[in-house]
Each structure stands twice: as structure tokens, then as C-alpha cells.
Design a protein around this motif. Structure first.
Motif, PDB file in Angstrom:
ATOM      1  N   ALA A  91     -14.869 -14.231 -45.960  1.00  0.00           N
ATOM      2  CA  ALA A  91     -13.503 -14.424 -46.465  1.00  0.00           C
ATOM      3  C   ALA A  91     -12.713 -13.159 -46.168  1.00  0.00           C
ATOM      4  O   ALA A  91     -13.278 -12.125 -45.810  1.00  0.00           O
ATOM      5  N   GLY A  92     -11.397 -13.255 -46.315  1.00  0.00           N
ATOM      6  CA  GLY A  92     -10.572 -12.091 -46.039  1.00  0.00           C
ATOM      7  C   GLY A  92      -9.245 -12.146 -46.770  1.00  0.00           C
ATOM      8  O   GLY A  92      -8.764 -13.226 -47.134  1.00  0.00           O
ATOM      9  N   LEU A  93      -8.691 -10.979 -47.003  1.00  0.00           N
ATOM     10  CA  LEU A  93      -7.370 -10.849 -47.602  1.00  0.00           C
ATOM     11  C   LEU A  93      -6.368 -10.599 -46.489  1.00  0.00           C
ATOM     12  O   LEU A  93      -6.469  -9.596 -45.768  1.00  0.00           O
ATOM     13  N   VAL A  94      -5.407 -11.505 -46.349  1.00  0.00           N
ATOM     14  CA  VAL A  94      -4.436 -11.391 -45.259  1.00  0.00           C
ATOM     15  C   VAL A  94      -3.022 -11.418 -45.821  1.00  0.00           C
ATOM     16  O   VAL A  94      -2.772 -11.928 -46.913  1.00  0.00           O
ATOM     17  N   GLN A  95      -2.108 -10.873 -45.050  1.00  0.00           N
ATOM     18  CA  GLN A  95      -0.687 -10.902 -45.390  1.00  0.00           C
ATOM     19  C   GLN A  95       0.062 -11.518 -44.215  1.00  0.00           C
ATOM     20  O   GLN A  95      -0.177 -11.156 -43.057  1.00  0.00           O
ATOM     21  N   ILE A  96       0.938 -12.455 -44.508  1.00  0.00           N
ATOM     22  CA  ILE A  96       1.721 -13.091 -43.453  1.00  0.00           C
ATOM     23  C   ILE A  96       2.696 -12.058 -42.886  1.00  0.00           C
ATOM     24  O   ILE A  96       3.491 -11.457 -43.620  1.00  0.00           O
ATOM     25  N   ALA A  97       2.592 -11.817 -41.585  1.00  0.00           N
ATOM     26  CA  ALA A  97       3.435 -10.816 -40.933  1.00  0.00           C
ATOM     27  C   ALA A  97       4.885 -11.280 -40.878  1.00  0.00           C
ATOM     28  O   ALA A  97       5.191 -12.463 -41.035  1.00  0.00           O
ATOM     29  N   ASP A  99       6.855 -11.698 -38.485  1.00  0.00           N
ATOM     30  CA  ASP A  99       7.195 -12.667 -37.443  1.00  0.00           C
ATOM     31  C   ASP A  99       6.764 -14.086 -37.788  1.00  0.00           C
ATOM     32  O   ASP A  99       7.167 -15.047 -37.130  1.00  0.00           O
ATOM     33  N   GLY A 100       5.920 -14.230 -38.816  1.00  0.00           N
ATOM     34  CA  GLY A 100       5.468 -15.549 -39.240  1.00  0.00           C
ATOM     35  C   GLY A 100       4.395 -16.155 -38.371  1.00  0.00           C
ATOM     36  O   GLY A 100       3.816 -17.188 -38.729  1.00  0.00           O
ATOM     37  N   HIS A 101       4.105 -15.554 -37.233  1.00  0.00           N
ATOM     38  CA  HIS A 101       3.149 -16.122 -36.284  1.00  0.00           C
ATOM     39  C   HIS A 101       1.828 -15.354 -36.250  1.00  0.00           C
ATOM     40  O   HIS A 101       0.997 -15.602 -35.375  1.00  0.00           O
ATOM     41  N   SER A 102       1.643 -14.432 -37.186  1.00  0.00           N
ATOM     42  CA  SER A 102       0.402 -13.679 -37.246  1.00  0.00           C
ATOM     43  C   SER A 102       0.162 -13.220 -38.679  1.00  0.00           C
ATOM     44  O   SER A 102       1.055 -13.301 -39.535  1.00  0.00           O
ATOM     45  N   VAL A 103      -1.068 -12.749 -38.917  1.00  0.00           N
ATOM     46  CA  VAL A 103      -1.406 -12.211 -40.229  1.00  0.00           C
ATOM     47  C   VAL A 103      -2.047 -10.843 -40.059  1.00  0.00           C
ATOM     48  O   VAL A 103      -2.767 -10.589 -39.087  1.00  0.00           O
ATOM     49  N   ASP A 104      -1.754  -9.967 -41.012  1.00  0.00           N
ATOM     50  CA  ASP A 104      -2.399  -8.656 -41.073  1.00  0.00           C
ATOM     51  C   ASP A 104      -3.592  -8.766 -42.010  1.00  0.00           C
ATOM     52  O   ASP A 104      -3.460  -9.222 -43.155  1.00  0.00           O
ATOM     53  N   ILE A 105      -4.750  -8.373 -41.523  1.00  0.00           N
ATOM     54  CA  ILE A 105      -5.959  -8.394 -42.344  1.00  0.00           C
ATOM     55  C   ILE A 105      -6.082  -7.057 -43.070  1.00  0.00           C
ATOM     56  O   ILE A 105      -6.129  -6.003 -42.442  1.00  0.00           O
TER      57      ILE A 105
END
Length: 282
Positions: A91-97, A99-105
Motif C-alpha cells: 500500500a502507499g500514501l499518495v497525493q494527487i499532483a 496536474d491531475g494526471h499523476s500522484v506523488d508517493i
């Protein structure tokens, strides 16, 4: 506790316990399920370094409506039986970047993994449920055996499905008074099925994917898991009746449903409150 110890947070603990529960119920065999948990910056920052980005990965969806939001999400190809012991890997904690088209882990996926392939469908559901419920937190996808079995033998009609499930136990109409959403069979893992599911989530908190599983949404892990448990218990009762010959001699009547709604001060879907009886000849 350091800010790198997200594994010790109550949110990781909830994810570990719920995925194990889904697996032990037999609803998430192999890598057949996924869960996402929306968190606030205030919640995350107590346990993780929100200024450090481990990696950025692309997602096949424009999630700009959720830009900046944090999600604890299960990984693609991961087995739920392993999440309890290997949460930081599976599992992972991500944040929606932005640009909306990627996530920062920010945490997790420590072997190079990525969010579930159904993550776009989760995000679409979060977007639509947040418009209905500002407290929306959870999306769960799993494969409840008896409900999936019903999708082969019961017409894929929301009213028919909802009335059967309501009439199997008194708890059903109380727990999901809006009924059950149903979409046609569609190829999983695509944005098309995600969009169809999210559209249904404007009116329902649980949506059947025929011959596959369900998507469910809620304000907490317990609430969402309990919703799935209640739906599947009703499906199990129906399956048991069918195994006993399928002949209903008595049932929870439409008047009984109305009485339950009045007793618990709920507003069921009015389109589903009346209809064909399950008892032959009525």
C-alpha cells in the motif's frame, strides 16, 4: 514517533485490518480487490513527511478536481492476504499532483509498486460521492461470492435486485435504503467502467459489477465494510433459499418495508418500495 512512522498511524492500521478482513471473508482472492482511503493534510502530517516526495507516477485519468488530496491506497497486483504484514510494500500514501494526471508517493510502495489499476475508478467515485457527502472517505472494491452469483440468475435490474436484498432481512433497507446500483457487464480496469460506476454513485453507495464484484463507498472503513457485509448477507440468505428449492411461502412484505422505514426514520428509494411479491400467487 517520527514523521517517517506512517506505518504506526491509525490509518495504516485500519488499512491492514480491513484488507485482512476482506481476504478472510473470501471476497478478495489473490490480487482481486482494492481500497482507497482519503486523508487530510493534518492527519497525514502527524505521521509522514509531506514535504518529501519519493516518486511521481502517472495515472490514466484527470483527477485535477482532487488535486492536493491525500489517499492511502492498495497497490496494483498485490494480494490482500499480505497487506497486514507488508503494508509499506503493498500500500502507499499518495497525493494527487497539481496536474491531475499523476500522484506523488509520500510513503509506501517501497519495492517500486504503484496504486491499484482501479485507482482512476476510485477517484471518479470519490469525486462524485464528495458532491453528495462531504465526509466521503472510503472506496472498496471486492468480490462477494453470493452477490456475484446472483448476477448470473437475477435480472440485472436495480429495482429487482434491491427488492430481493431488502426482503431477505430486516437490516437491509435500514443499511442501504437507496438500494443497489447496477451497471452492465463491462471490462474491469478501464476508465469506462470507472465512469459508469461513478455515475451510479451519485444515487447509490454500493454498485454491482455483474459477474465480477462490487464498488462500495462510505465515510469510514467500518461503515463501508459493514455496508458490504449487509449486502452480502442478504445475498447469502437468498442463495440459501434458492438451495432449499426457491419457493417463498412467506416474506418481508412491502408494508413491512414501509414500517421499517418509519421505525428507523429512513427514506428508502420510493421507486423500489412496491412491486412484485416473492411469494408465488401473490
Amino acid at each position: 514517533m517520527t514523521k517517517e512512522k506512517f506505518i504506526n498511524s491509525p490509518y495504516a492500521d485500519e488499512m491492514r485490518k480491513i484488507t485482512l478482513g476482506l481476504y478472510t471473508h473470501g471476497w478478495d482472492e489473490r490480487n482481486g480487490g482494492n481500497v482507497s482511503y482519503r486523508l487530510t493534510k493534518e492527519e497525514v502530517s502527524q505521521y509522514a513527511d509531506v514535504d518529501t516526495v519519493l516518486r511521481n507516477v502517472k495515472i490514466d485519468f484527470d483527477a485535477s478536481e482532487l488535486a492536493g488530496q491525500y489517499f492511502l491506497v492498495t497497490g496494483t497486483g498485490r494480494y490482500f492476504k499480505n497487506v497486514y504484514d507488508h503494508c509499506e510494500r503493498d500500500a502507499g500514501l499518495v497525493q494527487i499532483a497539481a496536474d491531475g494526471h499523476s500522484v506523488d508517493i509520500h510513503w509506501g510502495f517501497n519495492d517500486g509498486g504503484q496504486p491499484t489499476s482501479e485507482f482512476p475508478a476510485h477517484l471518479m467515485t470519490h469525486i462524485n460521492r464528495l458532491k453528495v457527502d462531504a465526509d466521503q472517505r472510503i472506496v472498496m472494491h471486492c468480490h462477494p461470492t453470493n452477490l456475484v452469483g446472483m448476477s448470473f440468475t437475477v435480472p440485472l435490474d436495480e429495482k429487482t435486485f434491491s427488492r430481493i436484498l431488502w426482503k431477505m432481512q430486516a437490516e437491509s433497507i435500514v443499511v442501504f435504503p437507496e438500494g443497489l446500483g447496477v451497471i452492465p457487464y463491462m471490462t474491469p480496469g478501464t476508465n469506462d467502467i470507472g465512469a459508469a460506476t461513478a455515475a451510479k454513485m451519485k444515487d447509490f453507495r454500493v454498485v454491482l459489477w455483474p459477474h465480477h464484484g462490487i464498488f462500495a463507498a462510505g465515510d469510514s472503513m467500518d461503515e463501508t465494510f459493514g455496508l458490504i457485509e449487509t449486502v452480502e448477507k442478504a445475498a447469502l440468505i437468498y442463495t440459501t433459499v434458492q438451495a432449499q428449492g426457491g419457493h417463498f411461502l412467506q416474506e418481508i412484505t412491502d408494508k413491512d418495508l414501509a414500517d421499517l422505514a418509519a421505525r428507523f426514520s429512513i427514506k428508502p428509494n420510493p421507486d423500489f418500495l412496491t412491486g412484485k411479491s416473492l411469494v408465488e400467487g401473490k
